[in-house]
Design an enzyme around this catalytic site. Sequence first.
Site, mmCIF file in Angstrom:
data_model
loop_
_atom_site.group_PDB
_atom_site.id
_atom_site.type_symbol
_atom_site.label_atom_id
_atom_site.label_comp_id
_atom_site.label_asym_id
_atom_site.label_seq_id
_atom_site.Cartn_x
_atom_site.Cartn_y
_atom_site.Cartn_z
ATOM 1 N N ASP A 56 -15.282 59.531 -8.852
ATOM 2 C CA ASP A 56 -14.451 58.318 -8.795
ATOM 3 C C ASP A 56 -15.284 57.153 -9.358
ATOM 4 O O ASP A 56 -16.488 57.077 -9.085
ATOM 5 C CB ASP A 56 -14.082 58.055 -7.327
ATOM 6 C CG ASP A 56 -13.076 56.934 -7.170
ATOM 7 O OD1 ASP A 56 -11.955 57.203 -6.733
ATOM 8 O OD2 ASP A 56 -13.419 55.765 -7.479
ATOM 9 N N ALA A 79 -8.061 54.292 -14.517
ATOM 10 C CA ALA A 79 -7.315 53.264 -13.787
ATOM 11 C C ALA A 79 -6.205 53.907 -12.971
ATOM 12 O O ALA A 79 -5.814 55.046 -13.219
ATOM 13 C CB ALA A 79 -6.697 52.267 -14.768
ATOM 14 N N TYR A 146 0.110 45.821 -11.014
ATOM 15 C CA TYR A 146 -0.624 46.527 -12.075
ATOM 16 C C TYR A 146 -1.024 45.559 -13.186
ATOM 17 O O TYR A 146 -2.183 45.536 -13.632
ATOM 18 C CB TYR A 146 0.254 47.659 -12.617
ATOM 19 C CG TYR A 146 -0.304 48.313 -13.855
ATOM 20 C CD1 TYR A 146 -1.329 49.244 -13.769
ATOM 21 C CD2 TYR A 146 0.174 47.967 -15.124
ATOM 22 C CE1 TYR A 146 -1.853 49.821 -14.906
ATOM 23 C CE2 TYR A 146 -0.346 48.541 -16.265
ATOM 24 C CZ TYR A 146 -1.361 49.476 -16.148
ATOM 25 O OH TYR A 146 -1.887 50.042 -17.278
ATOM 26 N N ASN A 175 3.505 50.984 -26.063
ATOM 27 C CA ASN A 175 3.805 52.289 -25.440
ATOM 28 C C ASN A 175 3.109 53.409 -26.224
ATOM 29 O O ASN A 175 3.535 53.755 -27.322
ATOM 30 C CB ASN A 175 5.316 52.527 -25.429
ATOM 31 C CG ASN A 175 6.015 51.707 -24.354
ATOM 32 O OD1 ASN A 175 5.888 50.481 -24.328
ATOM 33 N ND2 ASN A 175 6.727 52.362 -23.460
ATOM 34 N N ARG A 271 18.190 50.930 -15.170
ATOM 35 C CA ARG A 271 17.221 50.989 -14.061
ATOM 36 C C ARG A 271 16.674 49.596 -13.778
ATOM 37 O O ARG A 271 16.255 48.892 -14.705
ATOM 38 C CB ARG A 271 16.045 51.907 -14.422
ATOM 39 C CG ARG A 271 16.427 53.345 -14.546
ATOM 40 C CD ARG A 271 15.212 54.223 -14.661
ATOM 41 N NE ARG A 271 14.358 53.889 -15.789
ATOM 42 C CZ ARG A 271 13.312 54.604 -16.161
ATOM 43 N NH1 ARG A 271 12.993 55.683 -15.473
ATOM 44 N NH2 ARG A 271 12.585 54.252 -17.201
ATOM 45 N N GLY A 273 14.182 46.879 -13.105
ATOM 46 C CA GLY A 273 12.757 46.739 -13.450
ATOM 47 C C GLY A 273 12.437 47.165 -14.867
ATOM 48 O O GLY A 273 11.355 46.859 -15.364
HETATM 49 C C1 LIG Z 1 4.074 48.572 -19.734
HETATM 50 C C2 LIG Z 1 4.850 49.751 -19.315
HETATM 51 O O1 LIG Z 1 4.940 50.678 -20.359
HETATM 52 C C3 LIG Z 1 5.582 51.865 -19.985
HETATM 53 O O2 LIG Z 1 6.761 51.618 -19.346
HETATM 54 P P1 LIG Z 1 8.101 51.901 -20.049
HETATM 55 O O3 LIG Z 1 8.178 51.054 -21.280
HETATM 56 O O4 LIG Z 1 9.177 51.748 -19.057
HETATM 57 O O5 LIG Z 1 7.877 53.447 -20.490
HETATM 58 P P2 LIG Z 1 8.793 54.689 -20.389
HETATM 59 O O6 LIG Z 1 8.184 55.681 -21.289
HETATM 60 O O7 LIG Z 1 9.012 55.074 -18.977
HETATM 61 O O8 LIG Z 1 10.224 54.188 -20.929
HETATM 62 C C4 LIG Z 1 10.412 53.751 -22.253
HETATM 63 C C5 LIG Z 1 11.896 53.561 -22.473
HETATM 64 O O9 LIG Z 1 12.517 54.837 -22.370
HETATM 65 C C6 LIG Z 1 13.649 54.730 -21.530
HETATM 66 N N1 LIG Z 1 14.006 56.038 -20.992
HETATM 67 C C7 LIG Z 1 15.126 56.712 -21.302
HETATM 68 N N2 LIG Z 1 15.186 57.891 -20.668
HETATM 69 C C8 LIG Z 1 14.036 57.956 -19.937
HETATM 70 C C9 LIG Z 1 13.538 58.959 -19.056
HETATM 71 O O10 LIG Z 1 14.134 60.001 -18.810
HETATM 72 N N3 LIG Z 1 12.348 58.676 -18.462
HETATM 73 C C10 LIG Z 1 11.650 57.514 -18.708
HETATM 74 N N4 LIG Z 1 10.460 57.314 -18.084
HETATM 75 N N5 LIG Z 1 12.113 56.572 -19.545
HETATM 76 C C11 LIG Z 1 13.295 56.781 -20.148
HETATM 77 C C12 LIG Z 1 13.242 53.693 -20.503
HETATM 78 O O11 LIG Z 1 14.378 53.177 -19.847
HETATM 79 C C13 LIG Z 1 12.560 52.691 -21.419
HETATM 80 O O12 LIG Z 1 13.513 51.826 -22.019
HETATM 81 C C14 LIG Z 1 4.877 52.619 -18.999
HETATM 82 O O13 LIG Z 1 3.660 53.022 -19.472
HETATM 83 C C15 LIG Z 1 4.823 51.802 -17.735
HETATM 84 O O14 LIG Z 1 4.034 52.456 -16.800
HETATM 85 C C16 LIG Z 1 4.359 50.373 -18.059
HETATM 86 O O15 LIG Z 1 3.719 49.718 -17.311
#
Ligand SMILES: C[C@H]1O[C@H](OP(=O)(O)OP(=O)(O)OC[C@H]2O[C@@H](n3cnc4c(=O)[nH]c(N)nc43)[C@H](O)[C@@H]2O)[C@@H](O)[C@@H](O)C1=O
Length: 330
Positions: A56, A79, A146, A175, A271, A273
């Site tokens: 760690d 992290a 975070y 991303n 969703r 957030g």
């Molecule tokens: C800065 C930020 O950056 C990242 O958060 P994120 O941008 O939300 O990343 P993601 O890969 O979960 O989603 C990208 C997009 O894709 C859409 N989406 C569709 N369908 C699914 C789906 O089935 N799963 C997920 N996860 N996303 C989906 C979702 O709604 C979004 O529009 C993380 O690293 C996060 O930890 C962080 O802090």
Amino acid sequence: MRTAVTGGAGFIGSTLVDRLRKDGHQVLVIDDLSRGRVDNLDAALATADVDLEVLDIRDDKIGPLFETFAPEVVFHLAAQIDVRNSVADPINDADANILGTVKIGSAAIAAQARKIVFMSSGGSIYGSPEHLPVSEHAPVNPLSPYACSKISAENYLNCFRQLHGLDCSHIAPANVYGPRQDPHGEAGVVAIFAREMLSGGNTFLFGDGGNTRDYVFVEDVVTALIAASGTAGSGQRFNIGTGVETSDRELHALLAHATGVAAEPTWMPARLGDVRRSALDAALARTELGWTPLTSLSEGIARTVDFFRKLDTTSSDTAPSSDTAPSTLV
Ligand SMILES: C[C@H]1O[C@H](OP(=O)(O)OP(=O)(O)OC[C@H]2O[C@@H](n3cnc4c(=O)[nH]c(N)nc43)[C@H](O)[C@@H]2O)[C@@H](O)[C@@H](O)C1=O
């Protein structure tokens, strides 16, 4: 050069370790394997140039370890990477991300390292900025513990730079996607879509599918990390992204094309957030680090799909690496 990589068994970390090794550097990987995987380092550990210490980053053994290994550069990627977890348990997040960075920074100072390259988070620290793509000049606006912890860690390292002369740069990616990303995590939609499509599972789109993200390939992020390990960019943060927004709908279509799967997504309510739009302006990295993204989204997706396809045929284990290890989201 002697380098230490915290979180070096994770998705981004292990890709960095592979590149450092190929470039002829000695690498000490520090990873508690909470999310990272030894498999990611199989090729690297088979050489004499890479060692893994399962530890760690807050462990007291870090100090003596650094003193013995004497890294010139420390890449700090380990992290707590889960944004939702940071909301549910901000103390744990601060402990890993703030105290963990203070610990790594202090050990680097004691071992007389030249520089620490820190993995920040371009995707979260600006909140929902008014103008896109967002540059480093935009004010930070953390909307999660975070994001607070990443900004705080940057500040600590900048302070150490002025107090003790340990140089630092911060890489703040959009991303990140690519081979070894964890498809079972909360985030990482490229890996999630690839795995689900290849295994005949369901894919989900939320809201109207019009959220946008700036997808940057892991190899390009690694190039930025290494470019920041020199003398350029002292004390600076570099946004690392393409500046291009891709909607969830477009991304789904690209993955469907790459996997050859025509299945329609299942539509779900938006969703809470989820950020609506996101893209980073990487002009500073272009001018100061000579960095530019080399991998187009279609090429990066093809390489990612290829990785998951091969994993299916070579292993019954369908859970490859995680994000930047012990735990990163970017
Ligand atoms: C800065 C930020 O950056 C990242 O958060 P994120 O941008 O939300 O990343 P993601 O890969 O979960 O989603 C990208 C997009 O894709 C859409 N989406 C569709 N369908 C699914 C789906 O089935 N799963 C997920 N996860 N996303 C989906 C979702 O709604 C979004 O529009 C993380 O690293 C996060 O930890 C962080 O802090």
